[in-house]
Motif scaffolding. Structure first.
Motif, PDB file in Angstrom:
ATOM      1  N   CYS A 149      19.027 -18.218 -42.185  1.00  8.44           N
ATOM      2  CA  CYS A 149      19.677 -18.552 -43.452  1.00  8.44           C
ATOM      3  C   CYS A 149      20.975 -19.285 -43.176  1.00  8.44           C
ATOM      4  O   CYS A 149      21.620 -19.078 -42.140  1.00  8.44           O
ATOM      5  N   ARG A 150      21.342 -20.131 -44.124  1.00  5.50           N
ATOM      6  CA  ARG A 150      22.555 -20.934 -44.014  1.00  5.50           C
ATOM      7  C   ARG A 150      23.157 -21.014 -45.413  1.00  5.50           C
ATOM      8  O   ARG A 150      22.538 -21.550 -46.327  1.00  5.50           O
ATOM      9  N   LEU A 155      25.478 -10.956 -45.138  1.00  2.00           N
ATOM     10  CA  LEU A 155      24.586 -10.489 -44.078  1.00  2.00           C
ATOM     11  C   LEU A 155      23.723  -9.326 -44.544  1.00  2.00           C
ATOM     12  O   LEU A 155      22.517  -9.283 -44.265  1.00  2.00           O
ATOM     13  N   PHE A 158      21.077 -10.634 -46.985  1.00  2.07           N
ATOM     14  CA  PHE A 158      20.102 -11.415 -46.227  1.00  2.07           C
ATOM     15  C   PHE A 158      19.085 -10.506 -45.549  1.00  2.07           C
ATOM     16  O   PHE A 158      17.872 -10.710 -45.649  1.00  2.07           O
ATOM     17  N   PHE A 172      16.766 -12.288 -36.703  1.00  3.17           N
ATOM     18  CA  PHE A 172      17.415 -12.758 -37.927  1.00  3.17           C
ATOM     19  C   PHE A 172      18.636 -13.581 -37.531  1.00  3.17           C
ATOM     20  O   PHE A 172      19.517 -13.086 -36.816  1.00  3.17           O
ATOM     21  N   ALA A 174      21.779 -15.823 -38.932  1.00  5.20           N
ATOM     22  CA  ALA A 174      22.601 -16.182 -40.091  1.00  5.20           C
ATOM     23  C   ALA A 174      23.720 -17.116 -39.643  1.00  5.20           C
ATOM     24  O   ALA A 174      24.567 -16.742 -38.823  1.00  5.20           O
ATOM     25  N   LYS A 176      27.092 -18.908 -40.113  1.00  4.68           N
ATOM     26  CA  LYS A 176      28.335 -18.654 -40.837  1.00  4.68           C
ATOM     27  C   LYS A 176      29.424 -19.595 -40.346  1.00  4.68           C
ATOM     28  O   LYS A 176      29.318 -20.191 -39.276  1.00  4.68           O
TER      29      LYS A 176
END
Length: 224
Positions: A149-150, A155, A158, A172, A174, A176
Protein backbone atom coordinates in the motif's frame (compact mmCIF):
# COMPACT_ATOMS: atom_id res chain seq x y z
CA UNK A 1 1.43 6.60 -28.17
CA UNK A 2 5.17 6.73 -27.64
CA UNK A 3 7.06 4.49 -30.06
CA UNK A 4 10.21 2.62 -29.07
CA UNK A 5 12.55 5.06 -30.82
CA UNK A 6 10.74 8.06 -29.40
CA UNK A 7 10.51 6.47 -25.97
CA UNK A 8 14.24 6.10 -25.37
CA UNK A 9 14.73 9.68 -26.60
CA UNK A 10 12.04 11.02 -24.34
CA UNK A 11 13.25 13.71 -21.93
CA UNK A 12 12.43 11.52 -18.94
CA UNK A 13 14.02 8.34 -20.27
CA UNK A 14 17.45 9.23 -18.96
CA UNK A 15 16.04 9.97 -15.51
CA UNK A 16 14.23 6.64 -15.43
CA UNK A 17 17.24 4.73 -16.74
CA UNK A 18 19.55 6.26 -14.13
CA UNK A 19 17.10 5.42 -11.36
CA UNK A 20 16.67 1.83 -12.53
CA UNK A 21 20.41 1.29 -12.73
CA UNK A 22 20.80 2.70 -9.23
CA UNK A 23 18.23 0.17 -8.02
CA UNK A 24 20.04 -2.69 -9.76
CA UNK A 25 17.38 -3.11 -12.46
CA UNK A 26 17.94 -3.78 -16.15
CA UNK A 27 16.94 -0.60 -17.98
CA UNK A 28 16.23 -2.00 -21.43
CA UNK A 29 14.30 -0.11 -24.10
CA UNK A 30 11.13 -2.19 -23.76
CA UNK A 31 10.82 -1.43 -20.06
CA UNK A 32 11.58 2.25 -20.58
CA UNK A 33 8.96 2.57 -23.30
CA UNK A 34 6.32 0.81 -21.18
CA UNK A 35 6.98 3.15 -18.26
CA UNK A 36 6.89 6.24 -20.47
CA UNK A 37 3.57 5.10 -21.93
CA UNK A 38 2.19 4.66 -18.44
CA UNK A 39 3.28 8.18 -17.49
CA UNK A 40 1.82 9.56 -20.71
CA UNK A 41 -1.53 7.95 -19.92
CA UNK A 42 -1.50 9.33 -16.36
CA UNK A 43 -0.89 12.84 -17.65
CA UNK A 44 -3.57 12.52 -20.31
CA UNK A 45 -6.27 11.23 -17.97
CA UNK A 46 -5.19 12.66 -14.59
CA UNK A 47 -7.92 15.28 -14.37
CA UNK A 48 -10.70 13.13 -15.82
CA UNK A 49 -10.07 10.22 -13.48
CA UNK A 50 -8.63 12.14 -10.50
CA UNK A 51 -5.48 10.03 -10.59
CA UNK A 52 -2.80 12.12 -8.85
CA UNK A 53 -2.54 15.49 -7.19
CA UNK A 54 -2.27 18.28 -9.75
CA UNK A 55 1.12 19.37 -8.42
CA UNK A 56 2.51 15.87 -8.98
CA UNK A 57 2.20 15.95 -12.76
CA UNK A 58 5.54 17.70 -13.20
CA UNK A 59 7.31 15.23 -10.94
CA UNK A 60 5.77 11.89 -11.89
CA UNK A 61 9.08 10.15 -12.48
CA UNK A 62 10.59 10.78 -9.05
CA UNK A 63 7.47 11.06 -6.91
CA UNK A 64 5.60 8.09 -8.30
CA UNK A 65 7.51 5.88 -10.73
CA UNK A 66 10.95 5.74 -9.10
CA UNK A 67 9.34 5.68 -5.67
CA UNK A 68 7.56 2.52 -6.78
CA UNK A 69 10.65 0.88 -8.26
CA UNK A 70 12.72 1.63 -5.15
CA UNK A 71 10.94 -1.10 -3.16
CA UNK A 72 11.41 -3.90 -5.72
CA UNK A 73 14.14 -5.60 -3.70
CA UNK A 74 11.72 -6.24 -0.82
CA UNK A 75 8.93 -7.68 -2.99
CA UNK A 76 8.99 -11.50 -2.99
CA UNK A 77 8.18 -13.60 -6.04
CA UNK A 78 4.61 -14.77 -6.39
CA UNK A 79 1.29 -12.95 -6.14
CA UNK A 80 1.22 -9.28 -5.10
CA UNK A 81 -1.79 -7.14 -4.25
CA UNK A 82 -1.55 -3.37 -4.79
CA UNK A 83 -4.19 -1.85 -2.49
CA UNK A 84 -5.89 1.36 -3.61
CA UNK A 85 -3.81 1.37 -6.76
CA UNK A 86 -5.22 4.63 -8.18
CA UNK A 87 -2.98 5.58 -11.10
CA UNK A 88 -1.18 2.23 -10.93
CA UNK A 89 1.64 3.01 -8.52
CA UNK A 90 3.48 1.00 -7.36
CA UNK A 91 1.85 -2.00 -9.07
CA UNK A 92 2.36 -1.23 -12.76
CA UNK A 93 6.07 -0.25 -12.60
CA UNK A 94 6.79 -3.29 -10.42
CA UNK A 95 4.98 -5.57 -12.88
CA UNK A 96 7.05 -4.13 -15.73
CA UNK A 97 10.38 -4.93 -14.05
CA UNK A 98 9.40 -8.10 -12.18
CA UNK A 99 8.11 -10.83 -14.49
CA UNK A 100 8.26 -13.22 -11.51
CA UNK A 101 5.50 -11.28 -9.76
CA UNK A 102 1.82 -11.51 -10.68
CA UNK A 103 0.22 -8.22 -9.70
CA UNK A 104 -3.40 -7.55 -8.81
CA UNK A 105 -4.43 -3.90 -8.82
CA UNK A 106 -7.51 -3.25 -6.70
CA UNK A 107 -9.36 0.05 -6.34
CA UNK A 108 -12.89 0.86 -5.23
CA UNK A 109 -13.39 3.77 -7.67
CA UNK A 110 -14.85 2.70 -11.00
CA UNK A 111 -13.26 5.39 -13.15
CA UNK A 112 -9.80 4.60 -11.80
CA UNK A 113 -10.36 0.91 -12.49
CA UNK A 114 -11.31 1.76 -16.07
CA UNK A 115 -8.08 3.73 -16.40
CA UNK A 116 -6.00 0.86 -15.00
CA UNK A 117 -7.59 -1.64 -17.38
CA UNK A 118 -6.92 0.70 -20.29
CA UNK A 119 -3.21 0.95 -19.39
CA UNK A 120 -2.85 -2.79 -18.85
CA UNK A 121 -4.37 -3.42 -22.30
CA UNK A 122 -2.27 -0.70 -23.93
CA UNK A 123 0.98 -2.08 -22.50
CA UNK A 124 -0.01 -5.74 -23.02
CA UNK A 125 1.04 -6.57 -19.47
CA UNK A 126 0.34 -10.27 -19.00
CA UNK A 127 1.22 -10.39 -15.30
CA UNK A 128 -1.42 -7.87 -14.15
CA UNK A 129 -5.08 -8.22 -13.31
CA UNK A 130 -7.39 -5.41 -12.22
CA UNK A 131 -10.30 -5.65 -9.80
CA UNK A 132 -12.87 -3.15 -8.60
CA UNK A 133 -13.64 -3.63 -4.93
CA UNK A 134 -13.26 -2.22 -1.48
CA UNK A 135 -10.27 -4.14 -0.19
CA UNK A 136 -12.10 -5.37 2.90
CA UNK A 137 -14.71 -6.95 0.59
CA UNK A 138 -12.23 -8.29 -1.94
CA UNK A 139 -12.64 -12.00 -2.59
CA UNK A 140 -9.30 -13.18 -3.94
CA UNK A 141 -9.14 -16.45 -5.89
CA UNK A 142 -5.80 -17.22 -4.27
CA UNK A 143 -4.00 -15.71 -1.27
CA UNK A 144 -1.20 -13.22 -1.82
CA UNK A 145 2.51 -13.49 -1.09
CA UNK A 146 2.85 -9.72 -0.79
CA UNK A 147 0.41 -6.89 -0.15
CA UNK A 148 1.54 -3.34 -0.86
CA UNK A 149 0.00 0.00 0.00
CA UNK A 150 1.04 3.57 -0.69
CA UNK A 151 -0.79 6.52 0.89
CA UNK A 152 -3.69 4.19 1.66
CA UNK A 153 -4.34 4.00 5.41
CA UNK A 154 -2.73 3.75 8.82
CA UNK A 155 -0.60 0.66 9.42
CA UNK A 156 -3.17 -0.92 11.73
CA UNK A 157 -6.03 -0.31 9.27
CA UNK A 158 -3.94 -1.61 6.38
CA UNK A 159 -3.25 -4.85 8.22
CA UNK A 160 -6.81 -5.33 9.43
CA UNK A 161 -8.37 -4.65 6.02
CA UNK A 162 -6.08 -6.99 4.06
CA UNK A 163 -5.42 -9.84 6.46
CA UNK A 164 -8.17 -12.01 4.95
CA UNK A 165 -6.40 -12.23 1.56
CA UNK A 166 -2.90 -12.87 2.91
CA UNK A 167 -1.09 -16.14 2.38
CA UNK A 168 0.65 -17.94 5.27
CA UNK A 169 3.99 -16.20 4.66
CA UNK A 170 2.62 -12.95 3.26
CA UNK A 171 4.83 -9.88 3.44
CA UNK A 172 2.93 -6.64 4.06
CA UNK A 173 4.72 -3.60 2.61
CA UNK A 174 3.57 -0.11 3.56
CA UNK A 175 5.24 2.85 1.88
CA UNK A 176 5.49 5.85 4.19
CA UNK A 177 7.19 9.22 4.23
CA UNK A 178 8.48 10.05 7.68
CA UNK A 179 9.21 7.30 10.18
CA UNK A 180 5.68 6.34 11.38
CA UNK A 181 6.46 6.06 15.09
CA UNK A 182 2.90 6.60 16.34
CA UNK A 183 1.42 4.14 13.82
CA UNK A 184 3.95 1.49 14.77
CA UNK A 185 3.01 1.82 18.44
CA UNK A 186 -0.69 1.41 17.58
CA UNK A 187 -0.26 -1.93 15.80
CA UNK A 188 -2.12 -4.89 17.36
CA UNK A 189 -0.23 -7.78 18.94
CA UNK A 190 -0.89 -10.13 16.03
CA UNK A 191 1.23 -7.96 13.72
CA UNK A 192 4.99 -8.54 13.62
CA UNK A 193 7.15 -5.68 12.36
CA UNK A 194 9.98 -7.36 10.50
CA UNK A 195 11.85 -4.17 9.63
CA UNK A 196 11.51 -0.52 8.72
CA UNK A 197 13.71 0.28 5.74
CA UNK A 198 14.77 3.86 5.02
CA UNK A 199 15.47 4.37 1.34
CA UNK A 200 16.33 7.16 -1.07
CA UNK A 201 14.68 7.99 -4.38
CA UNK A 202 16.73 9.86 -7.00
CA UNK A 203 15.52 13.44 -7.52
CA UNK A 204 12.98 13.13 -4.70
CA UNK A 205 13.96 15.38 -1.83
CA UNK A 206 11.83 13.66 0.78
CA UNK A 207 12.27 11.01 3.45
CA UNK A 208 10.92 7.58 2.55
CA UNK A 209 10.38 4.51 4.72
CA UNK A 210 9.08 1.05 3.92
CA UNK A 211 7.43 -0.76 6.82
CA UNK A 212 7.68 -4.54 6.33
CA UNK A 213 5.25 -6.59 8.40
CA UNK A 214 3.85 -10.09 8.71
CA UNK A 215 1.28 -11.94 10.79
CA UNK A 216 2.72 -13.19 14.05
CA UNK A 217 2.95 -16.94 14.54
CA UNK A 218 1.17 -16.33 17.87
CA UNK A 219 -1.93 -14.93 16.15
CA UNK A 220 -3.73 -18.27 15.84
CA UNK A 221 -3.13 -19.21 19.44
CA UNK A 222 -4.36 -15.80 20.56
CA UNK A 223 -7.66 -16.33 18.76
CA UNK A 224 -7.26 -13.29 16.52
Amino acid sequence: MVGSGQGVMHAEAGQIRAGMERFGLVADDARLVAMLQHLEAVRKWAKTYNLVARGDLEALVARHLLDALAIHQWVPSGRMLDVGSGAGFPGIPLAIVRSDVKVCLVDSVGKRVRFLRHVVRQLSLQNIEVAQSRVEDFDAREPFDAIVCRAFASLSDFMALTRHVAGPRCRFLAIKGRYPEAELKDLPDWVRVDSVEKYDVPDLHATRHLVIMSISSLAGRMGD
